[in-house]
Motif scaffolding. Sequence first.
Motif, PDB file in Angstrom:
ATOM      1  N   LEU A 237      -4.274 -11.854   1.426  1.00 34.04           N
ATOM      2  CA  LEU A 237      -5.384 -10.941   1.711  1.00 34.04           C
ATOM      3  C   LEU A 237      -6.400 -10.862   0.567  1.00 34.04           C
ATOM      4  N   LEU A 238      -5.938 -10.460  -0.614  1.00 39.67           N
ATOM      5  CA  LEU A 238      -6.863 -10.169  -1.708  1.00 39.67           C
ATOM      6  C   LEU A 238      -7.143 -11.384  -2.579  1.00 39.67           C
ATOM      7  N   LYS A 239      -6.297 -12.422  -2.476  1.00 37.71           N
ATOM      8  CA  LYS A 239      -6.476 -13.656  -3.247  1.00 37.71           C
ATOM      9  C   LYS A 239      -6.521 -13.370  -4.747  1.00 37.71           C
ATOM     10  N   ILE A 240      -5.546 -12.589  -5.217  1.00 38.40           N
ATOM     11  CA  ILE A 240      -5.442 -12.279  -6.641  1.00 38.40           C
ATOM     12  C   ILE A 240      -4.018 -12.540  -7.089  1.00 38.40           C
ATOM     13  N   ASP A 241      -3.802 -12.535  -8.391  1.00 41.28           N
ATOM     14  CA  ASP A 241      -2.469 -12.748  -8.929  1.00 41.28           C
ATOM     15  C   ASP A 241      -1.555 -11.593  -8.513  1.00 41.28           C
ATOM     16  N   PRO A 242      -0.314 -11.877  -8.125  1.00 38.84           N
ATOM     17  CA  PRO A 242       0.586 -10.794  -7.690  1.00 38.84           C
ATOM     18  C   PRO A 242       0.782  -9.703  -8.743  1.00 38.84           C
ATOM     19  N   SER A 243       0.621 -10.033 -10.023  1.00 37.51           N
ATOM     20  CA  SER A 243       0.783  -9.011 -11.059  1.00 37.51           C
ATOM     21  C   SER A 243      -0.271  -7.919 -10.958  1.00 37.51           C
ATOM     22  N   ARG A 244      -1.328  -8.179 -10.195  1.00 38.85           N
ATOM     23  CA  ARG A 244      -2.399  -7.201 -10.047  1.00 38.85           C
ATOM     24  C   ARG A 244      -2.273  -6.385  -8.760  1.00 38.85           C
ATOM     25  N   VAL A 245      -1.099  -6.445  -8.150  1.00 38.10           N
ATOM     26  CA  VAL A 245      -0.795  -5.578  -7.013  1.00 38.10           C
ATOM     27  C   VAL A 245       0.490  -4.825  -7.325  1.00 38.10           C
ATOM     28  N   ARG A 246       0.434  -3.531  -7.200  1.00 43.20           N
ATOM     29  CA  ARG A 246       1.607  -2.674  -7.400  1.00 43.20           C
ATOM     30  C   ARG A 246       1.899  -1.939  -6.106  1.00 43.20           C
ATOM     31  N   VAL A 247       3.129  -2.050  -5.623  1.00 45.42           N
ATOM     32  CA  VAL A 247       3.549  -1.338  -4.426  1.00 45.42           C
ATOM     33  C   VAL A 247       4.563  -0.273  -4.829  1.00 45.42           C
ATOM     34  N   ILE A 248       4.257   0.963  -4.504  1.00 44.13           N
ATOM     35  CA  ILE A 248       5.147   2.090  -4.779  1.00 44.13           C
ATOM     36  C   ILE A 248       5.673   2.603  -3.453  1.00 44.13           C
ATOM     37  N   THR A 249       6.978   2.650  -3.328  1.00 44.33           N
ATOM     38  CA  THR A 249       7.612   3.157  -2.109  1.00 44.33           C
ATOM     39  C   THR A 249       8.274   4.487  -2.415  1.00 44.33           C
ATOM     40  N   PRO A 250       7.722   5.588  -1.921  1.00 45.47           N
ATOM     41  CA  PRO A 250       8.386   6.885  -2.114  1.00 45.47           C
ATOM     42  C   PRO A 250       9.553   7.016  -1.136  1.00 45.47           C
ATOM     43  N   ASP A 251       9.921   8.213  -0.754  1.00 50.81           N
ATOM     44  CA  ASP A 251      10.986   8.371   0.229  1.00 50.81           C
ATOM     45  C   ASP A 251      10.605   7.667   1.528  1.00 50.81           C
ATOM     46  N   VAL A 252      11.608   7.131   2.198  1.00 50.39           N
ATOM     47  CA  VAL A 252      11.395   6.402   3.451  1.00 50.39           C
ATOM     48  C   VAL A 252      12.227   7.060   4.543  1.00 50.39           C
ATOM     49  N   GLY A 253      11.574   7.428   5.614  1.00 51.91           N
ATOM     50  CA  GLY A 253      12.257   8.084   6.717  1.00 51.91           C
ATOM     51  C   GLY A 253      12.672   7.114   7.796  1.00 51.91           C
ATOM     52  N   GLY A 254      13.620   6.239   7.476  1.00 49.86           N
ATOM     53  CA  GLY A 254      14.110   5.272   8.452  1.00 49.86           C
ATOM     54  C   GLY A 254      13.252   4.027   8.483  1.00 49.86           C
ATOM     55  N   ALA A 255      13.894   2.891   8.784  1.00 51.60           N
ATOM     56  CA  ALA A 255      13.164   1.624   8.773  1.00 51.60           C
ATOM     57  C   ALA A 255      13.704   0.668   9.833  1.00 51.60           C
ATOM     58  N   PHE A 256      15.004   0.334   9.769  1.00 50.13           N
ATOM     59  CA  PHE A 256      15.693  -0.462  10.791  1.00 50.13           C
ATOM     60  C   PHE A 256      15.123  -1.865  10.968  1.00 50.13           C
TER      61      PHE A 256
END
Length: 781
Positions: A237-256
């Motif tokens: 999508l963004l065509k940038i180095d992965p080090s420049r994307v941070r994904v933060i996952t807080p609490d998750v209410g189910g996923a399956f």
Amino acid sequence: MTQFGASQPIRRVEDHRLVSGGGRYTDDIDLPNQLHGVVVRSPYAHARITSIDIGEARALPGVVDILTAADLDKSDANLLPCMIPLKNRDGSNRADPKRPVLARDIVRHVGEAVAFVVAENRHAARDAAELVMVDYDELDATVGAARSIEPGAVQLHPEAPGNVSFDWSAGDEAALEAAFARAAHVTRIELVNNRLVVNSMEPRCLNADWDAAAEKMTVYAPTQGGWGLKNFLAGSLLKIDPSRVRVITPDVGGAFGMKLFYYSEAACTAFAARKLARPVKWVNERTESFLSDSQGRDHVTVAELALDGDHRALGLRVRTLADLGAYHSSFGPLIPSMATAKVLTGAYRIPALHFNVKGVFTNTVPVDAYRGAGRPEAIYMMERLIDKAGRETGIGPVEIRRRNFVSPEEMPYTNGAGEVYDSGEFRRLFDACLEKADYAGFPARKAASAKQGKRRGFGISYFIEATGGNPTEGADVRFETDGTVSLLVGTQSGGQGHATAYTQIMAEKLGLPHDRIRVIEGDTDRIPSGGGTGGSRSLTTQGAAILNAGDRIIEKGRLYAGQVLETALDDIEFDNQSGEFSIVGTDRRIGILELAARAREIGAVDGHEETGDNGLDTRGSHTVPVFTFPNGCHVCEVEIDEATGTVAVVSYAMVDDFGTILNPQIVEGQVIGGVAQGIGQALLEHTVYDENGQLLSGSLMDYCLARADNLPPFDFSTIEVPCKTNPLGVKGVGEAGTIAGPPAVMNAVFDALAELGVERIDMPATAEVVWQAMQAARAAA
């Protein structure tokens, strides 16, 4: 064994925070100067887009921008990738039609994303979305895998002639034909594994924030591990180095499974945030989830089992049509092929197997992994088939299983798909479950039900699962200056109790107080790599990595303890009960937390490459050499009302083998939760499209989930047969209930209706379906 160590039924450490309102989910996060996004979705299952007019919508007060395919095409960002290559049975590659983030010229399912409106608030975005004028030229649609491969069916993709994505096979076809040639009896069954909507407690959502100065994207999202999303956003999508994307996952209410995949909304939200240099938040509504979240199952299968004169299996032939929906989802081709094949022969000695599956495109929501991901489909087929074989041969469902179980003496056993079962005592668990369910007393219960105008049925299911997912995981252990220990892990809890399980492993290994251990997950900057959660992999990989980290900490700790206690390394021992290093034969000792503080002061010591300013801090890792194979027997009893066809599950017993049990309470909760979902699939849940591709079961008003009054008392127990390929001896538990539940329920339904001569009922066995089957059988008789 410590009070809070392994094998103890301690209460979950997460629960107090969650039940007292301390949970922090993605929708709880609002950022300064934040915008809101809303998706414009197709009302048609198949149509050509002739024009998109955003003028009136763009002029609405509060509207900031509206994205269409043209915007993403300019940046070469209009693609949702499929991560699964697959070879057809002739050696050619599967079809590879591209799935756009926003539809360009054609929409192929109701709910497909066409535009993305960004406004100052959610209300303005919704109002503007209704003003986006899309002109469609409606096309004929095709629904259902069997219908979609018929001659003359509507074609979805020019790259997939006949709507076939792949024609894949596994096993030895020549050996199978030879087995059938010498068979004394062949049992055949046709069945449907119905399509399901995932319906996690928390809908999908995402909050994206672009820091223009740092050229870095921070994303908050409920994921099953943010590293896949990070790499997708950075690369596709963004065509940038992965080090420049941070994904933060807080609490998750189910996923399956559903929160593992790549979706249009995530791409649009992140793209808009960078374009506008403001945070953008998108939250799915429940009705939208029915139209946009990946769905599960949807297989049509014909299976045949060849038996010799002693009713022992010779070979298994399986042919499946798998409905993929309108496009390949992220891992869609994997589920009906390789994931299903792993345990297709179940717990039985079946020397020859041939499995052929065709993946078919239809004008419906794309299909991908749903709790169990291929193994529920395989075991449902096998357990329905062997049950029918027992009835046809006259020896019954119990005896035919006993004759065909793989025995402990045959372990390690290679099944027909080439998977190696390292351990298992299937007959032992089977007999224990029959005793627990009072199989001998069933005729009396059946007679008592008959007096009440009800037909009672006894259903058996023996499941075996192959765990899956990324085989490698790491664990970082950091001794903090405040006397706590941080454990950074690469999996992601969606409510399974990871923090409790991981705390128990660390407490048991190092003798640490459990309240000093903090499990940290869900941040791709703090945890640079991880395999996420899926395929019941968390304990087998992450747990073993934590164990490895503990071993390395003890190794380093002995070096430091020798320095502090002024003695030779060989004289230092560690006691995991007290968490202390001591000099053998003396009372001179030091606790691990105190030693960690001293180690930071000492710095590097000779004899260990990891010692240094970080003291006892350590990274452990583990790569599983092979899959693990949880298994067990589930027995269900149902009563069917003669007058209405209503099916009630009246009792449910299970005896499972998950290897070494780490926390019995968590295990029981996981299994019962899975069985509840399995009962829902068997009796209630059904995703229904009409012939035009319109979703008729598009909300919880039309789609029935299992409630408390649909569930019976559960009788749960385990027999531990430790895994021989895992250092913890664990086998995994998260998906067991959804695998075992549907065949147990449906075999009970058929047992109840056997005297009437009912030959076929597919899930869900609703009251209407059962009543009609009873009436048809009576009329035929």
